[in-house]
Write an enzyme that holds these catalytic residues in place. Structure first.
Site, short mmCIF file in Angstrom:
data_model
loop_
_atom_site.label_atom_id
_atom_site.label_comp_id
_atom_site.label_asym_id
_atom_site.label_seq_id
_atom_site.Cartn_x
_atom_site.Cartn_y
_atom_site.Cartn_z
N THR A 2 -3.03 5.91 -22.04
CA THR A 2 -2.86 4.60 -21.43
C THR A 2 -1.41 4.20 -21.72
O THR A 2 -0.73 4.86 -22.51
CB THR A 2 -3.80 3.54 -22.04
OG1 THR A 2 -3.64 3.56 -23.46
CG2 THR A 2 -5.25 3.82 -21.68
N ARG A 31 -0.94 -2.60 -18.52
CA ARG A 31 -2.27 -1.98 -18.63
C ARG A 31 -2.38 -0.89 -17.56
O ARG A 31 -2.27 -1.16 -16.37
CB ARG A 31 -3.32 -3.06 -18.39
CG ARG A 31 -4.73 -2.68 -18.67
CD ARG A 31 -5.56 -3.93 -18.88
NE ARG A 31 -5.23 -4.53 -20.16
CZ ARG A 31 -5.77 -4.18 -21.32
NH1 ARG A 31 -6.69 -3.25 -21.39
NH2 ARG A 31 -5.39 -4.76 -22.44
N ASP A 45 -6.00 13.37 -25.27
CA ASP A 45 -5.92 11.98 -24.83
C ASP A 45 -5.16 11.21 -25.93
O ASP A 45 -5.71 10.91 -26.98
CB ASP A 45 -7.35 11.45 -24.65
CG ASP A 45 -7.40 9.98 -24.29
OD1 ASP A 45 -6.36 9.29 -24.39
OD2 ASP A 45 -8.48 9.50 -23.92
N TYR A 60 0.84 -1.20 0.00
CA TYR A 60 0.00 0.00 0.00
C TYR A 60 0.88 1.25 0.00
O TYR A 60 1.88 1.30 0.72
CB TYR A 60 -0.92 0.02 1.23
CG TYR A 60 -2.33 -0.35 0.87
CD1 TYR A 60 -3.01 0.38 -0.10
CD2 TYR A 60 -2.97 -1.42 1.47
CE1 TYR A 60 -4.30 0.05 -0.46
CE2 TYR A 60 -4.27 -1.76 1.11
CZ TYR A 60 -4.93 -1.02 0.14
OH TYR A 60 -6.19 -1.35 -0.22
N GLU A 68 -0.60 4.86 -0.53
CA GLU A 68 -1.36 6.08 -0.81
C GLU A 68 -0.47 7.31 -0.63
O GLU A 68 0.32 7.38 0.32
CB GLU A 68 -2.55 6.22 0.15
CG GLU A 68 -3.80 5.59 -0.39
CD GLU A 68 -4.15 4.32 0.32
OE1 GLU A 68 -3.19 3.59 0.68
OE2 GLU A 68 -5.35 4.07 0.50
N LYS A 98 -1.12 0.38 -25.06
CA LYS A 98 -1.48 0.25 -26.47
C LYS A 98 -0.18 0.33 -27.29
O LYS A 98 0.63 -0.58 -27.23
CB LYS A 98 -2.50 1.34 -26.85
CG LYS A 98 -3.82 1.19 -26.10
CD LYS A 98 -4.85 2.17 -26.58
CE LYS A 98 -6.20 1.97 -25.92
NZ LYS A 98 -6.37 2.73 -24.67
N1 DSN Z 1 -10.97 0.22 -25.61
C1 DSN Z 1 -9.97 1.08 -26.20
C2 DSN Z 1 -9.84 0.87 -27.66
O1 DSN Z 1 -10.06 -0.24 -28.10
O2 DSN Z 1 -9.52 1.79 -28.38
C3 DSN Z 1 -10.21 2.48 -25.88
O3 DSN Z 1 -10.41 2.61 -24.51
#
Ligand code: DSN
Length: 415
Positions: free
Chosen positions: A224, A233, A198, A52, A54, A227
Site C-alpha cells: 500500500t 491511500r 507484501d 477516465y 482505462e 502506511k
Molecule cells: N488494515 C491494515 C492494517 O491495519 O494493518 C492491513 O490491511
C-alpha cells in the site's frame, strides 16, 4: 477550512472538522496509519479525479489523457527508482486489489498458496478463509515458533517441501521483526514457487533504508502507499520484467476499471517525498521510536511478542496485566491513545476480544515526536493500566496525552 463543503453540505463539513480535531488531539498509534503531507492531499483533491483513463500511458481507451499519462509515467519511474524495481504498476486501488491482481496474474482458482497465518501476524488477503484469497485458492499457512514468536524458516521450508505451493507469500500486518528474504527465496526456489512479498507495512522502512529490501529477491512485491510510505491511500505492485505483462493485464482489464488518476498522481508526489533525505531520517526515527517505546514498556513488565521490535510496530500481549486486547484498546482510547486490539500468536481469545494490542510509531513520528515522548507515552500506557478504576488519575493521563499533542501540532496550516 472546508469552506466549500460547509456551504454545500454542512453535515459533512462538521464531520470533516470533527475528524481533523480527533486526529489533532489524540496520540495516533495504529501501526498502519499516518498523516500524509499537504502536497499529497492537494493532489488527491485535484481535477484529476474527473478523468477516465482505462489502459496505460499512451495506450488508453479514452481521449484527453495527455496530462494523466505524464502523471502515471512519473509515478512509475519514481516507484522504480525509489525501490530499485525493474517494473511498477501504480494503479491498484488498494493493497487488497494489488494482491488479488498479483495472485490471479499467476495462479488459477484452486492453486495452492502458502502465507503467514493472520493470527500469527499475517494478513486477511494472504489466504484467510473469509477473504477472496482463501475462497479462491487452496490456502495453507505457516506460523511463528511458540518459543521465539518469530518465523521458524526451517519449519516453513519443511512445510513448503511437503505442500508444494504454487506461490509463497511473505509479509504481515502485525509482525515486529525483520524478514529473511534470502531464506524465503531459497525455499521458493526449492519448490519452484513464485515468491510474492507484501511489504505494505514496511514499505517506508524499505524506502528509507532501515529494513532489508524484498525487491531484489522476490518475483513480485505488493504494497500500500499510505502506511509507513505516508502517501495517499492506495496500492502498488513492483515486479521483475518477466512478470510485468501478466500483472498489467490482470490489473486492467482483469480486475480494475478506470484508475484513480488523482491517487496515481498523489502516489507520484509521495514517491518523490520518499526520495528526500528527510524521509530517510523519518524512517530511522520510526524505528528508534518503536525500540524506545518497546524497551520502556518491557521495563514496566509488558510482554512484547518476540521480545521487541526491528520495525515500526510493537505487538503487546497484555494478558499478564489481566486485560484483554479489547479492554486495553478501550482503556487507551480513554486516555487519548488510539490503537487496535490484535490477536497474538496462539491466542486463546476470539478476534473480537484478543489478548493483545498493536502499537505503531509512524503517525507520532510524523508529528515530530522522538524518544523523550516515547518514554512519556510508555508512562501514560502503564499509568492507565495501573489506574483503571481511578477516573481522576485517568483524566490526568488524558491531559498529559493532550499536552503532547499540543506540543506537536498536526496540520498547523489548516485553519
Ligand atoms: N488494515 C491494515 C492494517 O491495519 O494493518 C492491513 O490491511
Amino acid at each position: 477550512m472546508y469552506d466549500q463543503v460547509r456551504q454545500s453540505d454542512p453535515e459533512i463539513a462538521e464531520i470533516l472538522e470533527a475528524e481533523l480535531g480527533r486526529q489533532r488531539n489524540q496520540l495516533e498509534m495504529i501501526a498502519s496509519e499516518n498523516f500524509t503531507s499537504p502536497a499529497v492531499m492537494e493532489t488527491m483533491g485535484s481535477t484529476l479525479t474527473n478523468k477516465y483513463a482505462e489502459g496505460y500511458p499512451k495506450k488508453r481507451y479514452y481521449g484527453g489523457c495527455i496530462h494523466v499519462d505524464q502523471a502515471e509515467t512519473l509515478a512509475k519511474k519514481r516507484a522504480m527508482a525509489l525501490f530499485g524495481a525493474e517494473r511498477a504498476n501504480v494503479q491498484p486501488h488498494s493493497g487488497s486489489t494489488a494482491n488479488m491482481t498479483a495472485y490471479l496474474a499467476f495462479l488459477k482458482p484452486g492453486d495452492k498458496i502458502l502465507g503467514l497465518s493472520l493470527s500469527h501476524g499475517g494478513h486477511l488477503t494472504h489466504g484467510h478463509p473469509v477473504n477472496f484469497s482463501g475462497l479462491l485458492f487452496d490456502a495453507i499457512h505457516y506460523e511463528v515458533s511458540p518459543e521465539t514468536e518469530t518465523i521458524d524458516y526451517d519449519k516453513l521450508r519443511h512445510q513448503a517441501l511437503t505442500e508444494r505451493p504454487k506461490m509463497l507469500i511473505g509479509g504481515a500486518s502485525a509482525y515486529p521483526r525483520f524478514w529473511d528474504f534470502e531464506k524465503l527465496r531459497s525455499i521458493a526456489d526449492e519448490v519452484d514457487a513464485i515468491l510474492l512479498f507484501d511489504m505494505a507495512h514496511i514499505a517506508g522502512l524499505v524506502a528509507g533504508g532501515v529494513h532489508p529490501s524484498p525487491v531484489p529477491l522476490c518475483d513480485v512485491v505488493t504494497s500500500t502507499t499510505h502506511k509507513t510510505l505516508r502517501g495517499p491511500r492506495g496500492g502498488l505492485i513492483l515486479s521483475k520484467k518477466d512478470k510485468f505483462k501478466a500483472i498489467n493485464k490482470m490489473n486492467f482489464p482483469g480486475i480494475q476499471g478506470g484508475p484513480l488518476m488523482h491517487m496515481v498522481a498523489a502516489k507520484a508526489v509521495c514517491f518523490q517525498e520518499c526520495m528526500q533525505e528527510d524521509f530517510k531520517q523519518y524512517a530511522k526515527a520510526m524505528v528508534s521510536n518503536a525500540k524506545t517505546l518497546g524497551d520502556a514498556l518491557m521495563e514496566r513488565g509488558f510482554h512484547l511478542v518476540s521480545g521487541g521490535t526491528d520495525n515500526h510496530l510493537l505487538l503487546v500481549n497484555v494478558s499478564n496485566k489481566g486485560l484483554t486486547g479489547k479492554a486495553m484498546e478501550e482503556l487507551l482510547e480513554h486516555v487519548g491513545i488510539t490503537c487496535n486490539k490484535n490477536t497474538v500468536p496462539f491466542d486463546q481469545e476470539s478476534p473480537f476480544v484478543t489478548s493483545g494490542v498493536r502499537l505503531g510509531t509512524p503517525a507520532l513520528t510524523t508529528r515530530g515526536m522522538g524518544t523523550e515522548e516515547m518514554n512519556r507515552i510508555a508512562g501514560i500506557i502503564d499509568g492507565a493500566v495501573q489506574n483503571q478504576e481511578n477516573q481522576e488519575n485517568l483524566a490526568g493521563l488524558r491531559a498529559e496525552a493532550e499536552d503532547l499533542c499540543k506540543a506537536f501540532p498536526l496540520y498547523p496550516d489548516l485553519k
